[in-house]
Each structure stands twice: as structure tokens, then as C-alpha cells.
Enzyme design. Structure first.
Site, PDB file in Angstrom:
ATOM      1  N   HIS A   1      39.409  33.854  40.291  1.00 17.68           N
ATOM      2  CA  HIS A   1      40.654  34.194  40.996  1.00 17.68           C
ATOM      3  C   HIS A   1      40.336  34.148  42.492  1.00 17.68           C
ATOM      4  O   HIS A   1      39.213  34.481  42.892  1.00 17.68           O
ATOM      5  CB  HIS A   1      41.042  35.608  40.558  1.00 17.68           C
ATOM      6  CG  HIS A   1      42.382  36.070  41.026  1.00 17.68           C
ATOM      7  ND1 HIS A   1      42.608  36.487  42.321  1.00 17.68           N
ATOM      8  CD2 HIS A   1      43.553  36.205  40.378  1.00 17.68           C
ATOM      9  CE1 HIS A   1      43.871  36.857  42.430  1.00 17.68           C
ATOM     10  NE2 HIS A   1      44.472  36.690  41.271  1.00 17.68           N
TER      11      HIS A   1
ATOM     12  N   ASP B   1      34.021  40.881  38.102  1.00 15.61           N
ATOM     13  CA  ASP B   1      35.457  41.081  38.282  1.00 15.61           C
ATOM     14  C   ASP B   1      36.023  41.384  36.888  1.00 15.61           C
ATOM     15  O   ASP B   1      36.165  40.486  36.054  1.00 15.61           O
ATOM     16  CB  ASP B   1      36.057  39.804  38.888  1.00 15.61           C
ATOM     17  CG  ASP B   1      37.578  39.830  38.940  1.00 15.61           C
ATOM     18  OD1 ASP B   1      38.191  40.732  38.332  1.00 15.61           O
ATOM     19  OD2 ASP B   1      38.157  38.925  39.567  1.00 15.61           O
TER      20      ASP B   1
ATOM     21  N   GLN C   1      40.552  41.454  34.151  1.00 15.18           N
ATOM     22  CA  GLN C   1      41.174  41.060  32.874  1.00 15.18           C
ATOM     23  C   GLN C   1      40.367  41.526  31.657  1.00 15.18           C
ATOM     24  O   GLN C   1      40.749  41.213  30.532  1.00 15.18           O
ATOM     25  CB  GLN C   1      41.350  39.526  32.820  1.00 15.18           C
ATOM     26  CG  GLN C   1      42.203  38.950  33.927  1.00 15.18           C
ATOM     27  CD  GLN C   1      43.654  39.431  33.894  1.00 15.18           C
ATOM     28  OE1 GLN C   1      44.120  40.013  32.909  1.00 15.18           O
ATOM     29  NE2 GLN C   1      44.376  39.212  34.978  1.00 15.18           N
TER      30      GLN C   1
ATOM     31  N   LYS D   1      46.916  46.870  36.032  1.00 10.68           N
ATOM     32  CA  LYS D   1      46.880  45.938  34.899  1.00 10.68           C
ATOM     33  C   LYS D   1      46.524  46.665  33.611  1.00 10.68           C
ATOM     34  O   LYS D   1      46.351  46.055  32.565  1.00 10.68           O
ATOM     35  CB  LYS D   1      45.855  44.825  35.158  1.00 10.68           C
ATOM     36  CG  LYS D   1      46.203  43.903  36.328  1.00 10.68           C
ATOM     37  CD  LYS D   1      45.181  42.802  36.452  1.00 10.68           C
ATOM     38  CE  LYS D   1      45.189  42.126  37.798  1.00 10.68           C
ATOM     39  NZ  LYS D   1      46.275  41.198  38.016  1.00 10.68           N
TER      40      LYS D   1
ATOM     41  N   CYS E   1      46.656  31.879  41.127  1.00  8.28           N
ATOM     42  CA  CYS E   1      45.661  32.217  42.162  1.00  8.28           C
ATOM     43  C   CYS E   1      44.292  31.628  41.825  1.00  8.28           C
ATOM     44  O   CYS E   1      43.254  32.246  42.108  1.00  8.28           O
ATOM     45  CB  CYS E   1      45.538  33.728  42.372  1.00  8.28           C
ATOM     46  SG  CYS E   1      47.029  34.501  42.931  1.00  8.28           S
TER      47      CYS E   1
HETATM   48  N1  PMP Z   1      40.675  38.959  39.534  1.00 10.56           N
HETATM   49  C1  PMP Z   1      41.301  38.568  38.416  1.00 10.56           C
HETATM   50  C2  PMP Z   1      40.515  37.938  37.314  1.00 10.56           C
HETATM   51  C3  PMP Z   1      42.682  38.763  38.294  1.00 10.56           C
HETATM   52  O1  PMP Z   1      43.313  38.373  37.191  1.00 10.56           O
HETATM   53  C4  PMP Z   1      43.384  39.383  39.352  1.00 10.56           C
HETATM   54  C5  PMP Z   1      44.884  39.614  39.257  1.00 10.56           C
HETATM   55  N2  PMP Z   1      45.614  38.518  38.821  1.00 10.56           N
HETATM   56  C6  PMP Z   1      42.676  39.768  40.477  1.00 10.56           C
HETATM   57  C7  PMP Z   1      41.329  39.548  40.537  1.00 10.56           C
HETATM   58  C8  PMP Z   1      43.347  40.437  41.629  1.00 10.56           C
HETATM   59  O2  PMP Z   1      43.861  41.648  41.240  1.00 10.56           O
HETATM   60  P1  PMP Z   1      44.726  42.527  42.269  1.00 10.56           P
HETATM   61  O3  PMP Z   1      45.904  41.697  42.636  1.00 10.56           O
HETATM   62  O4  PMP Z   1      45.071  43.747  41.515  1.00 10.56           O
HETATM   63  O5  PMP Z   1      43.842  42.776  43.438  1.00 10.56           O
END
Ligand code: PMP
Length: 398
Positions: free
Chosen positions: A111, A187, A190, A213, A356
Site C-alpha cells: 500500500h 503492516d 489487513q 478496519k 493505493c
Molecule cells: N496498509 C494496508 C495494507 C492497507 O490496506 C491500508 C488501508 N487501505 C493502509 C496501510 C493504510 O491504512 P490507514 O488509511 O488506516 O492509514
């Protein structure tokens, strides 16, 4: 509580089928109530003063850290509350002491929030090595073995891809990092919401994830660290052991130890309380039961999609090494159009686009991105069948 019994706790209009939980999850009533309770009954600042309300709020705020630490098996580390995963990762990028020639190993699947903070460090002479997985989105551990060298300061990888749903072999990667003295940042945005994650057992140094999430409020996230090796990127109220302007230290102050060192200023108190309640909610259902429920839904979805002409599913085609984040495309229809039609025809809410993850989209040759259905505990088999039915209908008329 049984998973089937929790649907009433999610007050989304009943005719909507929410399948965008990888972006943000729904929030159950007990979490909303816990936050309102703070604002209505014991609202006060935390860690400051002695009156009765601040004592209650401070205790709840402290307890929230313990509840979240315990959930990820991280009681021996430091659990810092952040705004989201992005902030947690940026805190590590800003807080480590980088030298020109230091190397970061990361992947093309990340991401942007787990990529841009590292790419930015190129300005400081840091080298960023980007690994590429097989087309199913799975890495061979050997790729990490080859890439991680003595000059690797940090390896940053997502536990689960937010596009392909693939689960990476973190334990094995952690062992390689340890051999070479590299920090490992995971990270977990998920993974933590969907299956049992034990930060210590996994062997990482940093685990970042988002409260929003995992049934918690927006504006909540977590940075867990094994040791307090990063310097805080903000200082100020709440971070202090002592301030002695004329004293011996270069700065004139000494920071306190523990999470407070990293949480300058008045925090998102109701958010922390809500996040702790979300964790309790997940625990009351059982994270393993949640995983099994989602596995059942994912299996049904994958097998349904496999039988439709003109539909391509990305990532593993079975539930081994993947969770219920399912990306697909339909020939000749833009993913945004598919998402729009799913909403229009059946009130099914999915995400479309690059998620993203522009480098991954380029790697997979998916210029327009994908459609992504991401499932959670409140989804049902009936909803999956409806999704398959409508996709089939859209694909047939494409
Ligand atoms: N890393 C991953 C794997 C994600 O799926 C996401 C959210 N889509 C993020 C980072 C960023 O999360 P946040 O917008 O809560 O900072």
C-alpha cells in the site's frame, strides 16, 4: 456470542451489502456506546491532574492500551496509539536514525502508506530495494534471503495484501531479518482484523494496524514496537519525565518511557476507548471463529467467480494463503463501472480502482485497477450468492 447473532449490532441500513471492509469496517453499537459513554459520563483529559473524572478517564485510557497489547500478544513491547496505519509507519520512518547507504527492503505489493515513507528516505541516501512476488502475489522466502544483507536496516512488508488478500510468510522473513540484524516492520492493516496475530511470536520489531478496519472508530491506529528504538517525531505535553531548561541534557528535558513518550498532546481518548471495546467485541466472537466464517464466505465467492466467463480473479484461487479480500475484473468493463452497477442493481458496496497500490497495478498490467470485494464477520453466504449472481449478470451483458 455467535457470529450470526451480531448482525443487529451493525446499524447500517438493512438493504445495503457492505463489502468494503478493507477500506474501513462497519462499527457495532457497543463500540459507539462506549465512546458516547466517555463523552457523556466521564469526559476529562488523561494523565493530567487528580480530580475524579480524570482518574476514571486515565484508567480507561491505560486499560485500552493493555487490551490492545494483549490482543496482539504484545504485552512486553510498547503499544502506541496513532491515527491510523499510515501514521504508525511514518513514525518509524521518521524515528529511526538513517545513514547514507542504509538499505530498506520492501515489496511492489505495498500500500502506498508502506511505500512512500521509505521512498522518501532516498533523499537521505537510503537505498530502497523492491522485491516482486510471483503473479499470484506470494513471495518465495529465498527472495528475502538474497535481498537482505548486512547493510539492510529495515524490511517493511504487509502481512496481508489489500489487493490480492495474500498472506505472507512473516515468521520466515523475521528469521532472516534477525540473522542480518535488520528491523522488521509488518503492516498488519489487513491481518490483525481477520486472524490471530501475535507480534512477539511472529518475530517482528514493529507492527502497524488501523483500529477503524477492525470495528473501531476512524482516527484510531496502532504502532506496536518490541523496543523503544525510534525517537518520537513529536514532543510536548504528556511525553515528559522532567523539564530542566538549565540542566545537563542537550535538550533540557527528559522523556518518559513507554507509550506516553510517543503520544504528545491530548490524544483521541474516546477513540482509544472505542478501539478497546472493538477488541473486546472481536474477542467475544472469537478471532478464530471470525476467520473460519470469512474463509467459508471466501471459498464460496472464489468458486462462484471461477465459473463465470469474462471474469478474472487475481491472487490465489483457493483459500490457502489468502483471506476474503478478493480482486477481480470483468472483460471490457471498467472496474469503476462494475462497482457502480453492483451498487445500482443490488446495493452491493465494493471498492474499485488502484487501491493505493499503483506499483502493484503496473506490475500486474492492470491499468484501470480492479474491483475489490472485501469481507468481514457481518457478511453472509446469502450476500455472497447475490454478489455472484449480479457479477454474472453484468459479465453476460458486457
Ligand atoms: N496498509 C494496508 C495494507 C492497507 O490496506 C491500508 C488501508 N487501505 C493502509 C496501510 C493504510 O491504512 P490507514 O488509511 O488506516 O492509514
Amino acid at each position: 456470542m455467535k457470529i450470526e447473532d451480531c448482525l443487529a449490532d451493525f446499524q447500517i441500513p438493512q438493504h445495503l451489502h457492505y463489502m468494503d471492509s478493507a477500506a474501513t469496517s462497519l462499527i457495532p453499537e457497543p463500540v459507539i456506546n462506549s465512546m458516547n459513554e466517555y463523552d457523556r459520563q466521564y469526559r476529562a483529559n488523561v494523565g493530567r491532574g487528580m480530580h475524579r473524572l480524570t482518574r476514571v478517564a486515565t484508567q480507561k485510557y491505560q486499560d485500552a492500551h493493555d487490551i490492545v497489547s494483549n490482543f496482539i500478544g504484545g504485552m512486553e513491547g510498547t503499544t502506541v496509539f496513532t491515527r491510523n496505519t499510515t501514521e504508525a509507519i511514518n513514525m518509524v520512518a521518521a524515528g529511526l536514525d538513517w545513514r547514507p547507504g542504509d538499505r530498506i527492503v520492501t515489496t511492489v505489493m505495498e500500500h502506498h502508506s508502506n511505500l512512500l515513507p521509505w521512498l522518501r528516505l532516498r533523499q537521505k541516501g537510503v537505498k530502497v530495494n523492491i522485491l516482486h512476488p510471483g503473479l499470484q502475489g506470494i513471495f518465495e522466502v529465498e527472495a528475502f534471503d538474497r535481498a537482505i544483507t548486512a547493510d539492510t536496516k529495515l524490511v517493511a512488508i504487509s502481512h496481508v495484501s489489500n489487493v490480492l488478500g495474500t498472506v505472507q510468510p512473516i515468521r520466515e522473513i523475521a528469521a532472516i531479518c534477525k540473522e542480518h540484524g535488520a528491523y522488521l516492520l509488518v503492516d498488519g492493516a489487513q491481518s490483525v482484523p481477520h486472524f490471530s496475530v501475535d507480534a512477539q511470536d511472529m518475530g517482528c520489531d514493529f507492527l502497524c494496524f488501523s483500529g477503524h478496519k477492525m470495528l473501531g472508530p476512524t482516527g484510531t491506529g496502532v504502532l506496536w514496537m518490541k523496543n523503544e528504538v525510534i525517537s518520537p517525531f513529536m514532543v510536548g505535553g504528556g511525553t515528559i519525565e522532567d523539564v530542566d531548561i538549565e540542566g545537563d541534557t542537550a535538550e533540557g528535558y527528559t522523556l518518559t518511557a513507554g507509550y506516553k513518550r510517543y503520544e504528545a498532546g491530548t490524544p483521541h481518548i474516546s477513540g482509544a476507548i472505542g478501539l478497546a471495546q472493538a477488541v473486546k467485541y472481536l474477542e467475544s466472537l472469537g478471532i478464530d471463529a471470525i476467520f473460519r466464517h470469512e474463509e467459508k464466505l471466501t471459498r464460496r465467492l472464489l468458486s462462484g467467480l471461477a465459473g463465470i466467463d469474462n471474469v478474472t480473479v487475481y491472487g490465489p484461487q483457493d483459500t490457502k494463503n489468502r483471506i476474503g479480500v478478493v480482486s477481480f475484473t470483468i472483460d471490457r468493463i471498467h472496474p469503476h463501472e462494475v462497482a457502480y452497477l453492483l451498487d445500482e442493481r443490488a446495493a452491493i458496496l465494493v471498492r474499485s480502482g488502484d487501491h493505493c497500490c499503483i506499483p502493484l497495478m503496473k506490475y500486474l498490467g492492470l491499468e484501470n485497477g480492479t474491483v475489490r470485494a472485501s469481507l468481514y464477520l457481518y457478511n453472509t453466504l446469502e450476500e455472497i450468492d447475490l454478489l455472484i449472481e449480479i457479477i454474472e449478470e453484468i459479465a453476460r451483458t458486457a
